[in-house]
Design an enzyme around this catalytic site. Structure first.
Site, PDB file in Angstrom:
ATOM      1  N   GLY A  22       0.823  -1.212   0.000  1.00 47.44           N
ATOM      2  CA  GLY A  22       0.000   0.000   0.000  1.00 47.44           C
ATOM      3  C   GLY A  22       0.854   1.259   0.000  1.00 47.44           C
ATOM      4  N   GLY A  25      -0.619   4.843  -0.672  1.00 45.30           N
ATOM      5  CA  GLY A  25      -1.712   5.375   0.143  1.00 45.30           C
ATOM      6  C   GLY A  25      -1.226   6.395   1.161  1.00 45.30           C
ATOM      7  N   LEU A  26      -2.150   6.902   1.968  1.00 44.27           N
ATOM      8  CA  LEU A  26      -1.803   7.896   3.002  1.00 44.27           C
ATOM      9  C   LEU A  26      -0.681   7.370   3.899  1.00 44.27           C
ATOM     10  N   VAL A  27      -0.874   6.193   4.475  1.00 44.41           N
ATOM     11  CA  VAL A  27       0.104   5.652   5.421  1.00 44.41           C
ATOM     12  C   VAL A  27       1.328   5.114   4.688  1.00 44.41           C
ATOM     13  N   SER A 119      -6.674  -0.735  13.326  1.00 43.57           N
ATOM     14  CA  SER A 119      -7.306   0.573  13.512  1.00 43.57           C
ATOM     15  C   SER A 119      -7.970   0.600  14.891  1.00 43.57           C
ATOM     16  N   SER A 120      -8.120   1.802  15.445  1.00 42.84           N
ATOM     17  CA  SER A 120      -8.712   1.916  16.787  1.00 42.84           C
ATOM     18  C   SER A 120     -10.177   1.471  16.824  1.00 42.84           C
ATOM     19  N   CYS A 121     -10.803   1.288  15.653  1.00 46.41           N
ATOM     20  CA  CYS A 121     -12.214   0.864  15.660  1.00 46.41           C
ATOM     21  C   CYS A 121     -12.378  -0.611  16.022  1.00 46.41           C
ATOM     22  N   TYR A 148     -15.487  -3.933   9.008  1.00 45.38           N
ATOM     23  CA  TYR A 148     -14.063  -3.571   8.891  1.00 45.38           C
ATOM     24  C   TYR A 148     -13.313  -3.976  10.163  1.00 45.38           C
ATOM     25  N   LYS A 152     -10.047  -6.507  10.824  1.00 48.86           N
ATOM     26  CA  LYS A 152      -8.813  -6.072  11.490  1.00 48.86           C
ATOM     27  C   LYS A 152      -8.520  -6.921  12.731  1.00 48.86           C
ATOM     28  N   LEU A 178      -6.203   9.022  11.451  1.00 50.80           N
ATOM     29  CA  LEU A 178      -5.014   9.637  10.855  1.00 50.80           C
ATOM     30  C   LEU A 178      -5.400  10.752   9.889  1.00 50.80           C
ATOM     31  N   HIS A 191     -12.385  10.325   5.343  1.00 50.74           N
ATOM     32  CA  HIS A 191     -12.494  10.564   6.781  1.00 50.74           C
ATOM     33  C   HIS A 191     -12.806  12.039   7.035  1.00 50.74           C
ATOM     34  N   ARG A 221     -12.877  12.685  18.996  1.00 49.46           N
ATOM     35  CA  ARG A 221     -11.903  11.889  18.240  1.00 49.46           C
ATOM     36  C   ARG A 221     -10.485  12.390  18.521  1.00 49.46           C
ATOM     37  N   ASP A 281     -23.146   9.669  13.668  1.00 51.44           N
ATOM     38  CA  ASP A 281     -22.093  10.159  14.575  1.00 51.44           C
ATOM     39  C   ASP A 281     -20.997   9.125  14.761  1.00 51.44           C
TER      40      ASP A 281
HETATM   41  N1  LIG Z   1      -6.642   6.630   7.419  1.00 50.31           N
HETATM   42  C1  LIG Z   1      -6.904   6.429   8.701  1.00 50.31           C
HETATM   43  O1  LIG Z   1      -7.472   7.312   9.386  1.00 50.31           O
HETATM   44  C2  LIG Z   1      -6.495   5.151   9.363  1.00 50.31           C
HETATM   45  C3  LIG Z   1      -5.892   4.108   8.679  1.00 50.31           C
HETATM   46  N2  LIG Z   1      -5.522   2.967   9.353  1.00 50.31           N
HETATM   47  C4  LIG Z   1      -4.917   1.828   8.663  1.00 50.31           C
HETATM   48  O2  LIG Z   1      -3.758   2.210   7.951  1.00 50.31           O
HETATM   49  C5  LIG Z   1      -3.619   1.397   6.776  1.00 50.31           C
HETATM   50  C6  LIG Z   1      -3.458   2.312   5.560  1.00 50.31           C
HETATM   51  O3  LIG Z   1      -4.594   3.170   5.450  1.00 50.31           O
HETATM   52  P1  LIG Z   1      -4.556   4.473   4.517  1.00 50.31           P
HETATM   53  O4  LIG Z   1      -3.186   4.737   4.079  1.00 50.31           O
HETATM   54  O5  LIG Z   1      -5.340   5.508   5.215  1.00 50.31           O
HETATM   55  O6  LIG Z   1      -5.419   3.991   3.279  1.00 50.31           O
HETATM   56  P2  LIG Z   1      -5.325   4.470   1.743  1.00 50.31           P
HETATM   57  O7  LIG Z   1      -6.654   4.193   1.162  1.00 50.31           O
HETATM   58  O8  LIG Z   1      -4.761   5.832   1.650  1.00 50.31           O
HETATM   59  O9  LIG Z   1      -4.250   3.464   1.123  1.00 50.31           O
HETATM   60  C7  LIG Z   1      -4.520   2.117   1.039  1.00 50.31           C
HETATM   61  C8  LIG Z   1      -3.534   1.469   0.109  1.00 50.31           C
HETATM   62  O10 LIG Z   1      -3.902   0.094  -0.008  1.00 50.31           O
HETATM   63  C9  LIG Z   1      -3.724  -0.288  -1.350  1.00 50.31           C
HETATM   64  N3  LIG Z   1      -4.718  -1.309  -1.698  1.00 50.31           N
HETATM   65  C10 LIG Z   1      -6.038  -1.314  -1.431  1.00 50.31           C
HETATM   66  N4  LIG Z   1      -6.622  -2.409  -1.981  1.00 50.31           N
HETATM   67  C11 LIG Z   1      -5.622  -3.095  -2.598  1.00 50.31           C
HETATM   68  C12 LIG Z   1      -5.575  -4.281  -3.356  1.00 50.31           C
HETATM   69  N5  LIG Z   1      -6.687  -5.015  -3.581  1.00 50.31           N
HETATM   70  N6  LIG Z   1      -4.387  -4.680  -3.867  1.00 50.31           N
HETATM   71  C13 LIG Z   1      -3.263  -3.945  -3.661  1.00 50.31           C
HETATM   72  N7  LIG Z   1      -3.232  -2.832  -2.943  1.00 50.31           N
HETATM   73  C14 LIG Z   1      -4.415  -2.394  -2.423  1.00 50.31           C
HETATM   74  C15 LIG Z   1      -3.952   0.945  -2.203  1.00 50.31           C
HETATM   75  O11 LIG Z   1      -3.142   0.797  -3.362  1.00 50.31           O
HETATM   76  P3  LIG Z   1      -3.273   1.722  -4.709  1.00 50.31           P
HETATM   77  O12 LIG Z   1      -3.107   3.133  -4.226  1.00 50.31           O
HETATM   78  O13 LIG Z   1      -2.164   1.273  -5.553  1.00 50.31           O
HETATM   79  O14 LIG Z   1      -4.631   1.459  -5.258  1.00 50.31           O
HETATM   80  C16 LIG Z   1      -3.496   2.056  -1.280  1.00 50.31           C
HETATM   81  O15 LIG Z   1      -2.183   2.436  -1.576  1.00 50.31           O
HETATM   82  C17 LIG Z   1      -4.858   0.500   6.696  1.00 50.31           C
HETATM   83  O16 LIG Z   1      -4.561  -0.748   7.239  1.00 50.31           O
HETATM   84  C18 LIG Z   1      -5.831   1.228   7.608  1.00 50.31           C
HETATM   85  O17 LIG Z   1      -6.745   0.333   8.191  1.00 50.31           O
HETATM   86  C19 LIG Z   1      -5.713   2.834  10.698  1.00 50.31           C
HETATM   87  C20 LIG Z   1      -6.298   3.838  11.419  1.00 50.31           C
HETATM   88  C21 LIG Z   1      -6.768   5.057  10.814  1.00 50.31           C
HETATM   89  C1  LIG Z   2     -10.419   5.772  11.149  1.00 49.21           C
HETATM   90  C2  LIG Z   2     -11.832   5.349  11.368  1.00 49.21           C
HETATM   91  O1  LIG Z   2     -12.711   6.032  10.476  1.00 49.21           O
HETATM   92  C3  LIG Z   2     -14.113   5.745  10.599  1.00 49.21           C
HETATM   93  O2  LIG Z   2     -14.628   6.045  11.838  1.00 49.21           O
HETATM   94  P1  LIG Z   2     -14.840   7.470  12.429  1.00 49.21           P
HETATM   95  O3  LIG Z   2     -13.895   7.674  13.532  1.00 49.21           O
HETATM   96  O4  LIG Z   2     -16.266   7.631  12.775  1.00 49.21           O
HETATM   97  O5  LIG Z   2     -14.331   8.411  11.271  1.00 49.21           O
HETATM   98  P2  LIG Z   2     -14.777   9.587  10.322  1.00 49.21           P
HETATM   99  O6  LIG Z   2     -13.528  10.330  10.127  1.00 49.21           O
HETATM  100  O7  LIG Z   2     -15.472   9.153   9.093  1.00 49.21           O
HETATM  101  O8  LIG Z   2     -15.854  10.457  11.156  1.00 49.21           O
HETATM  102  C4  LIG Z   2     -15.580  11.000  12.416  1.00 49.21           C
HETATM  103  C5  LIG Z   2     -16.715  11.882  12.909  1.00 49.21           C
HETATM  104  O9  LIG Z   2     -16.723  13.067  12.122  1.00 49.21           O
HETATM  105  C6  LIG Z   2     -18.050  13.365  11.675  1.00 49.21           C
HETATM  106  N1  LIG Z   2     -17.968  14.165  10.445  1.00 49.21           N
HETATM  107  C7  LIG Z   2     -18.336  15.462  10.328  1.00 49.21           C
HETATM  108  N2  LIG Z   2     -18.174  15.904   9.071  1.00 49.21           N
HETATM  109  C8  LIG Z   2     -17.638  14.851   8.379  1.00 49.21           C
HETATM  110  C9  LIG Z   2     -17.201  14.694   7.035  1.00 49.21           C
HETATM  111  O10 LIG Z   2     -17.266  15.610   6.208  1.00 49.21           O
HETATM  112  N3  LIG Z   2     -16.698  13.486   6.676  1.00 49.21           N
HETATM  113  C10 LIG Z   2     -16.598  12.451   7.571  1.00 49.21           C
HETATM  114  N4  LIG Z   2     -16.067  11.264   7.168  1.00 49.21           N
HETATM  115  N5  LIG Z   2     -17.012  12.564   8.865  1.00 49.21           N
HETATM  116  C11 LIG Z   2     -17.511  13.754   9.248  1.00 49.21           C
HETATM  117  C12 LIG Z   2     -18.672  11.977  11.532  1.00 49.21           C
HETATM  118  O11 LIG Z   2     -20.077  12.048  11.526  1.00 49.21           O
HETATM  119  C13 LIG Z   2     -18.097  11.266  12.768  1.00 49.21           C
HETATM  120  O12 LIG Z   2     -18.858  11.604  13.911  1.00 49.21           O
HETATM  121  C14 LIG Z   2     -14.423   4.322  10.471  1.00 49.21           C
HETATM  122  O13 LIG Z   2     -14.796   4.036   9.232  1.00 49.21           O
HETATM  123  C15 LIG Z   2     -13.424   3.389  11.137  1.00 49.21           C
HETATM  124  O14 LIG Z   2     -13.445   2.169  10.503  1.00 49.21           O
HETATM  125  C16 LIG Z   2     -12.036   3.899  11.282  1.00 49.21           C
HETATM  126  O15 LIG Z   2     -11.110   3.131  11.455  1.00 49.21           O
END
Ligand SMILES: NC(=O)C1=CN([C@@H]2O[C@H](COP(=O)(O)OP(=O)(O)OC[C@H]3O[C@@H](n4cnc5c(N)ncnc54)[C@H](OP(=O)(O)O)[C@@H]3O)[C@@H](O)[C@H]2O)C=CC1
Ligand SMILES: C[C@H]1O[C@H](OP(=O)(O)OP(=O)(O)OC[C@H]2O[C@@H](n3cnc4c(=O)[nH]c(N)nc43)[C@H](O)[C@@H]2O)[C@@H](O)[C@@H](O)C1=O
Length: 324
Positions: A22, A25-27, A119-121, A148, A152, A178, A191, A221, A281
């Protein structure tokens, strides 16, 4: 390449072959940046179009060929609260397949160190706050992301099972919510922080008098800047070898309402903010207990306003890419 089959705390060899799953992606992109900054010279990455990690045969072939010493699994189907509640079957099935394929192939082909990211969820919806790692599997999950979360949780147990059965030094970490450069700014599936950055930015540019955010604004959060997570990933691989998962967060939180005001200030939006109560929420509060990682010697270093400012600068410099 040094033999990594026995764990000893300390720096990994900089020529270790490290696969970042990945990596676009973001991470994953932050992990890649940090590894380069730290002097790693043998990094491997594949986009989803080059390697579909849901496909077991493709993943087996990739590991047979590349034989990484170290794997950081940052590949997953990821999204915000609405994406999670709209596509639960995809979040369960894709994530189970991606992580199972990676973990099995890594163990079979001799990867010596691996970090699985959850993930914290994964913790119960009404867990005691701050949420300690020991809360795992002690109560019912938040329904908006239970599919999800179950995937995890399976990943955490899979890591523990491989450690028990094969003696490998695989670990897992659970990051809090994140944000940062390279985030997903989709208007519906993202998010909260990237969703708000985009909405406030577009309102400022168009002169819209009101921005509507989701839910009541009351949930609390915690937010971790993604480059801090990247540093925690390397820190854990170099310093931790245990079956229990490790929380990664900052140790404090704020309401979504206060977050909205903070994002509006960073973006320079001066209009009013309304709340759409038809949107969910989610869990009322999700603050991680970070004493385990703190006592190992790591803590987050980027404050929310600095992190948001860096993220907004990235967004402005990558407007076309960020809007997809
Ligand atoms: N974002 C957040 O707030 C949080 C994220 N995490 C965890 O961090 C990790 C990374 O998340 P994040 O970076 O945000 O997610 P992104 O969606 O930004 O990135 C996910 C990456 O996974 C790759 N991917 C997805 N599906 C496939 C597939 N079928 N085959 C190959 N590669 C795939 C994508 O590749 P490509 O770009 O090439 O399509 C992408 O680079 C995850 O495990 C997530 O659960 C945990 C807590 C919070
Ligand atoms: C990382 C985490 O991400 C998800 O859980 P979540 O913590 O609920 O994350 P969220 O960022 O989507 O929302 C946080 C809060 O914010 C409010 N909110 C306001 N305005 C917007 C808005 O514009 N977009 C979004 N997405 N939310 C909004 C929204 O209603 C909620 O109360 C999971 O899928 C879970 O699987 C997971 O791992």
């Amino acid at each position: 390449m040094a033999d990594l089959s026995d764990f000893a705390p300390g720096p990994l060899p900089r020529d270790a072959r490290v696969y970042v799953a990945g990596h676009r992606g973001l991470v994953g992109s932050a992990v890649w940046r940090n590894l380069e900054r730290e002097g790693f010279t043998n990094l491997v990455g594949r986009s989803s179009s080059e390697l579909d990690l849901r496909d077991r045969a493709e993943v087996d072939g990739f590991f047979e060929h590349e034989r990484p010493d170290v794997v950081i699994d940052a590949a997953a189907k990821v999204g915000g609260i609405v994406a999670n509640s709209t596509y639960p079957a995809d979040f369960l099935s894709d994530n189970l397949r991606i992580q199972t394929n990676i973990l099995d192939a890594a163990a079979r082909t001799g990867t010596t160190r691996l970090l699985f990211l959850g993930s914290s969820c994964i913790y119960p919806r009404l867990a005691d706050q701050p949420i300690s790692e020991d809360s795992l599997l002690t109560g019912a999950l938040e329904p908006t992301n239970d599919a999800y979360a179950i995937a995890k949780i399976a990943g955490i147990i899979h890591v523990q099972a491989l450690r028990r059965q094969f003696g490998v030094h695989y670990i897992s970490a659970m990051p809090t919510n994140l944000y940062g450069p390279g985030d997903n700014f989709h208007p519906k599936n993202s998010h909260v922080i990237p969703g708000m950055v985009r909405r406030f930015h577009e309102a400022r540019v168009s002169g819209a008098p009101t921005v509507t955010c989701w839910g009541s604004g009351r949930p609390l959060r915690e937010f971790l800047f993604v480059d801090d997570l990247a540093s925690a990933c390397l820190f854990l691989l170099e310093n931790y070898d245990g079956p229990e998962t490790v929380n990664v967060g900052v140790g404090d939180d704020l309401s979504i309402r206060d977050l909205a005001s903070t994002v509006a200030a960073v973006v320079g939006y001066e209009g009013s903010i309304e709340w759409d109560s038809s949107k969910p929420d989610g869990t009322p509060r999700k603050l991680l207990d970070v004493s385990r990682i703190n006592s190992l010697g790591w803590s987050a270093s980027t404050g929310l306003s600095d992190g948001l400012t860096a993220m907004y600068e990235w967004y402005l410099a990558h407007l076309d890419e960020a809007r997809g």
